[in-house]
Design a protein around this motif. Structure first.
Motif, PDB file in Angstrom:
ATOM      1  N   GLU A 103      -1.026   6.466   8.172  1.00 40.96           N
ATOM      2  CA  GLU A 103      -0.290   5.982   7.008  1.00 40.96           C
ATOM      3  C   GLU A 103       1.013   5.301   7.432  1.00 40.96           C
ATOM      4  O   GLU A 103       1.415   4.290   6.853  1.00 40.96           O
ATOM      5  N   TYR A 104       1.657   5.832   8.463  1.00 45.33           N
ATOM      6  CA  TYR A 104       2.898   5.224   8.941  1.00 45.33           C
ATOM      7  C   TYR A 104       2.623   3.849   9.548  1.00 45.33           C
ATOM      8  O   TYR A 104       3.396   2.911   9.339  1.00 45.33           O
ATOM      9  N   GLN A 105       1.521   3.724  10.297  1.00 45.57           N
ATOM     10  CA  GLN A 105       1.167   2.424  10.866  1.00 45.57           C
ATOM     11  C   GLN A 105       0.881   1.406   9.757  1.00 45.57           C
ATOM     12  O   GLN A 105       1.278   0.242   9.850  1.00 45.57           O
ATOM     13  N   GLU A 106       0.184   1.830   8.699  1.00 45.57           N
ATOM     14  CA  GLU A 106      -0.081   0.946   7.563  1.00 45.57           C
ATOM     15  C   GLU A 106       1.235   0.510   6.907  1.00 45.57           C
ATOM     16  O   GLU A 106       1.385  -0.648   6.516  1.00 45.57           O
ATOM     17  N   TYR A 107       2.156   1.432   6.803  1.00 47.50           N
ATOM     18  CA  TYR A 107       3.473   1.140   6.231  1.00 47.50           C
ATOM     19  C   TYR A 107       4.195   0.083   7.063  1.00 47.50           C
ATOM     20  O   TYR A 107       4.737  -0.884   6.529  1.00 47.50           O
ATOM     21  N   LEU A 108       4.171   0.251   8.399  1.00 49.96           N
ATOM     22  CA  LEU A 108       4.833  -0.721   9.265  1.00 49.96           C
ATOM     23  C   LEU A 108       4.172  -2.094   9.182  1.00 49.96           C
ATOM     24  O   LEU A 108       4.850  -3.118   9.158  1.00 49.96           O
ATOM     25  N   GLU A 109       2.841  -2.112   9.122  1.00 46.60           N
ATOM     26  CA  GLU A 109       2.126  -3.381   9.004  1.00 46.60           C
ATOM     27  C   GLU A 109       2.452  -4.086   7.692  1.00 46.60           C
ATOM     28  O   GLU A 109       2.627  -5.310   7.658  1.00 46.60           O
ATOM     29  N   GLU A 110       2.539  -3.334   6.620  1.00 44.29           N
ATOM     30  CA  GLU A 110       2.865  -3.912   5.310  1.00 44.29           C
ATOM     31  C   GLU A 110       4.269  -4.512   5.329  1.00 44.29           C
ATOM     32  O   GLU A 110       4.493  -5.622   4.855  1.00 44.29           O
ATOM     33  N   LEU A 111       5.217  -3.774   5.895  1.00 48.60           N
ATOM     34  CA  LEU A 111       6.585  -4.290   5.983  1.00 48.60           C
ATOM     35  C   LEU A 111       6.637  -5.551   6.848  1.00 48.60           C
ATOM     36  O   LEU A 111       7.291  -6.530   6.487  1.00 48.60           O
ATOM     37  N   GLU A 112       5.941  -5.527   7.980  1.00 52.30           N
ATOM     38  CA  GLU A 112       5.953  -6.685   8.875  1.00 52.30           C
ATOM     39  C   GLU A 112       5.343  -7.908   8.201  1.00 52.30           C
ATOM     40  O   GLU A 112       5.869  -9.011   8.297  1.00 52.30           O
ATOM     41  N   SER A 113       4.242  -7.706   7.474  1.00 46.97           N
ATOM     42  CA  SER A 113       3.596  -8.840   6.811  1.00 46.97           C
ATOM     43  C   SER A 113       4.503  -9.413   5.719  1.00 46.97           C
ATOM     44  O   SER A 113       4.606 -10.622   5.561  1.00 46.97           O
ATOM     45  N   ARG A 114       5.179  -8.560   4.995  1.00 46.11           N
ATOM     46  CA  ARG A 114       6.082  -9.050   3.947  1.00 46.11           C
ATOM     47  C   ARG A 114       7.284  -9.780   4.541  1.00 46.11           C
ATOM     48  O   ARG A 114       7.746 -10.768   3.993  1.00 46.11           O
TER      49      ARG A 114
ATOM     50  N   LYS B 241      10.282   1.593  -2.958  1.00 47.70           N
ATOM     51  CA  LYS B 241      10.189   3.051  -3.056  1.00 47.70           C
ATOM     52  C   LYS B 241       8.775   3.520  -2.755  1.00 47.70           C
ATOM     53  O   LYS B 241       8.570   4.505  -2.063  1.00 47.70           O
ATOM     54  N   ALA B 242       7.773   2.813  -3.286  1.00 53.65           N
ATOM     55  CA  ALA B 242       6.376   3.204  -3.053  1.00 53.65           C
ATOM     56  C   ALA B 242       6.026   3.113  -1.574  1.00 53.65           C
ATOM     57  O   ALA B 242       5.275   3.937  -1.059  1.00 53.65           O
ATOM     58  N   LEU B 243       6.557   2.124  -0.891  1.00 46.38           N
ATOM     59  CA  LEU B 243       6.278   1.976   0.532  1.00 46.38           C
ATOM     60  C   LEU B 243       7.011   3.010   1.377  1.00 46.38           C
ATOM     61  O   LEU B 243       6.487   3.494   2.364  1.00 46.38           O
ATOM     62  N   CYS B 244       8.218   3.333   1.000  1.00 44.87           N
ATOM     63  CA  CYS B 244       9.054   4.197   1.830  1.00 44.87           C
ATOM     64  C   CYS B 244       8.753   5.684   1.663  1.00 44.87           C
ATOM     65  O   CYS B 244       9.015   6.462   2.561  1.00 44.87           O
ATOM     66  N   VAL B 245       8.240   6.080   0.534  1.00 47.72           N
ATOM     67  CA  VAL B 245       7.993   7.496   0.299  1.00 47.72           C
ATOM     68  C   VAL B 245       6.652   7.860   0.899  1.00 47.72           C
ATOM     69  O   VAL B 245       5.612   7.426   0.441  1.00 47.72           O
ATOM     70  N   LYS B 246       6.694   8.633   1.970  1.00 52.52           N
ATOM     71  CA  LYS B 246       5.483   9.083   2.641  1.00 52.52           C
ATOM     72  C   LYS B 246       5.474  10.599   2.686  1.00 52.52           C
ATOM     73  O   LYS B 246       6.505  11.231   2.902  1.00 52.52           O
TER      74      LYS B 246
END
Length: 82
Positions: A44-55, A68-73
């Motif tokens: 889930e953390y890797q998916e979060y990093l990929e989403e941030l990088e793509s944005r 908030k949805a992205l940061c709350v894990k």
């Protein structure tokens, strides 16, 4: 300042073969559950990093609720296993 007195007790277990096997099975199940949850959290953390990088690459701005949805894990804690 009051003096703190700490007590400790040591116990030695002498399980028979059946009890020893049950304890090994229990600890193996605990280890499996912990490793599975840890792997899920890493994924889930890797998916979060990929989403941030793509944005960031596309220059997309995050709305406050999206950020908030992205940061709350969820994190592993003592209540996760219950």
């Amino acid at each position: 300042m009051p003096e703190i007195i700490r007590l400790a007790f040591k116990y030695k277990l002498w399980p028979n073969r059946k009890q020893e096997q049950a304890m090994r099975n229990f600890s193996g199940c605990c280890r499996f559950a912990h490793n599975a949850l840890l792997a899920q959290e890493k994924e889930e953390y890797q998916e979060y990093l990929e989403e941030l990088e793509s944005r960031l690459c596309w220059g997309e701005a995050l709305r406050k609720d999206e950020a908030k949805a992205l940061c709350v894990k969820p994190t592993l804690n003592q209540y996760t296993f219950n």
